[in-house]
Design a protein around this motif. Structure first.
Motif, mmCIF file in Angstrom:
data_model
loop_
_atom_site.group_PDB
_atom_site.id
_atom_site.type_symbol
_atom_site.label_atom_id
_atom_site.label_comp_id
_atom_site.label_asym_id
_atom_site.label_seq_id
_atom_site.Cartn_x
_atom_site.Cartn_y
_atom_site.Cartn_z
ATOM 1 N N SER A 347 0.834 -1.207 0.000
ATOM 2 C CA SER A 347 0.000 0.000 0.000
ATOM 3 C C SER A 347 0.867 1.255 0.000
ATOM 4 N N LEU A 351 1.358 4.194 -3.132
ATOM 5 C CA LEU A 351 1.099 5.622 -2.951
ATOM 6 C C LEU A 351 2.348 6.486 -3.082
ATOM 7 N N TYR A 387 -6.979 1.355 -5.623
ATOM 8 C CA TYR A 387 -6.457 1.944 -4.388
ATOM 9 C C TYR A 387 -5.482 3.066 -4.712
ATOM 10 N N ARG A 390 -7.322 6.121 -6.070
ATOM 11 C CA ARG A 390 -8.153 6.829 -5.105
ATOM 12 C C ARG A 390 -7.330 7.580 -4.068
ATOM 13 N N TYR A 391 -6.232 6.989 -3.606
ATOM 14 C CA TYR A 391 -5.547 7.557 -2.454
ATOM 15 C C TYR A 391 -4.185 8.174 -2.752
ATOM 16 N N SER A 393 -1.511 10.698 -3.539
ATOM 17 C CA SER A 393 -1.502 12.146 -3.344
ATOM 18 C C SER A 393 -1.341 12.874 -4.671
#
Length: 400
Positions: A347, A351, A387, A390-391, A393
């Motif tokens: 995860s 990101l 994921y 959506r997340y 930055s």
């Protein structure tokens, strides 16, 4: 020695007779030497010779296959007789008897069957012919430990054990159930020594026959029980080397004794020690630390291929016990925790890195991108790509 008479006895009785002179030379009074235990087995002749030297009367030996052999001391050597059977040996039982004396052929000659009084009389007759005298029946019976009465039963008052009389291949006699055996193994794994001994003793009453020889049956029963319980103890968390050391010690004790009471006593002591170790381990404050140490191992090695056996080895536990302990303490299995840690690191990479999905999958320890996607969705309820979209930055995207 009257060789002509011995030759005649051999033909009439239809049993092998071998003479061994003081210089070790063997003389056989029959034709097929290759299938004679008396010819082929030095150890058998040694047993007969040593037994005969300890007494004046003829010595009679009963082997583990229920075959009788006899030795008669002469002025210049020893006369051996056998095998003589009280019950017919056939098929695999016959092959095992011959094989135990190093005889391996495609076909084996059947063995003559006699009643016990006939065997006694044959030995006496041969002794009378050789030495012009014979032992009294009672002396022969007592010294050689022969049971002359077919109805005589072996009694072991020290042992709370019932041996079921059954014919070969007759499975009608009751045996303990598989469930009873599993209950015993569970008591060992859970560290309940008193319950384990009680269950083992209850099963003794209903065990199937493990040998036609009563003492061999008891010895097999004890040794097999110790071996099974040691495996259960390993599953319960006992380090394998400790389990093997305990079981090996008591198995040697069982093998060395000929006392029926001691055989099952050693078995029970082994059970108490194995299950007692598990109980002490479970009651130790450090027991709950195993799960934390397991987590620590996974956090350090999540990028590698992790096997439960490797973790267990690092902690000195069995894989079965570690798995059960971890699930009890954390509420999830070890593999789920491994995947959870891998998804956590994946995860972050999704990101905050520019690696591709396949690169991230391999980096955190998943074998391929497809499996990575499946596991990721299980924990995050969305695909890795969703994921990331959506997340991730917007500031990080701008930097790209």
């Amino acid at each position: 020695m009257k060789k002509n008479r011995i030759q005649l006895i051999c033909r009439i009785l239809k049993t092998d007779i071998v003479y061994e002179s003081s210089d070790g030379m063997l003389t056989a009074f029959f034709d097929i030497l290759s299938q004679s235990p008396l010819i082929q087995s030095d150890s058998l002749r040694r047993i007969l010779r040593e037994g005969c030297e300890m007494q004046e009367a003829p010595f009679v030996h009963l082997d583990e296959h229920n075959c009788y052999f006899a030795a008669i001391k002469t002025s210049e050597g020893f006369l051996y007789m056998g095998p003589m059977c009280h019950q017919e040996l056939k098929g695999r039982a016959l092959s095992l008897m011959y094989n135990s004396y190093g005889i391996k052929e495609n076909r084996y000659n059947p063995l003559p069957v006699f009643t016990l009084p006939q065997i006694r009389d044959m030995v006496n007759l041969t002794g009378l012919t050789v030495n012009e005298g014979s032992a009294e029946d009672e002396e022969l019976i007592q010294i050689s430990h022969i049971i002359a009465d077919d109805d005589t039963r072996i009694k072991q008052e020290q042992v709370n054990f019932i041996l079921h009389e059954e014919e070969e291949n007759d499975y009608s006699a009751y045996r303990h159930s598989f469930r009873e055996e599993q209950m015993l193994m569970q008591a060992i794994r859970e560290g309940r020594p008193e319950d384990a001994v009680r269950l083992a003793e209850n099963m003794d009453h209903d065990s199937g026959r493990l040998s036609k020889n009563y003492m061999r049956h008891l010895k097999n029963l004890a040794i097999i029980g110790i071996a099974l319980c040691s495996r259960a103890a390993i599953d319960g968390g006992l380090p394998p080397e400790s389990a093997y050391q305990i079981s090996g010690y008591y198995i040697e004790k069982c093998d060395a004794t000929e006392n029926a009471a001691n055989m099952l006593l050693y078995r029970n002591k082994a059970i108490m020690e194995l299950a007692g170790y598990i109980r002490n381990q479970h009651e130790s404050p450090s027991a709950s630390n195993y799960s934390e140490r397991c987590k620590d191992y996974i956090r350090k090695h999540y990028r590698e291929k992790i096997y439960l056996q490797d973790i267990a080895d690092s902690l000195g536990l069995s894989p079965t016990y570690l798995s059960r302990r971890f699930s009890k303490d954390t509420g999830e299995c070890v593999q789920d925790y491994i995947n959870r840690i891998r998804v956590y690191h994946a995860s972050n990479l999704l990101l905050y890195s520019d690696r591709s999905l396949s690169e991230i999958a391999f980096y955190v320890g998943f074998p391929n991108q497809s499996y990575f996607g499946k596991i990721f969705k299980k924990f995050k309820n969305m695909s890795p790509k969703a994921y990331q979209d959506r997340y991730r930055s917007s500031e990080y995207i701008a930097k790209e």
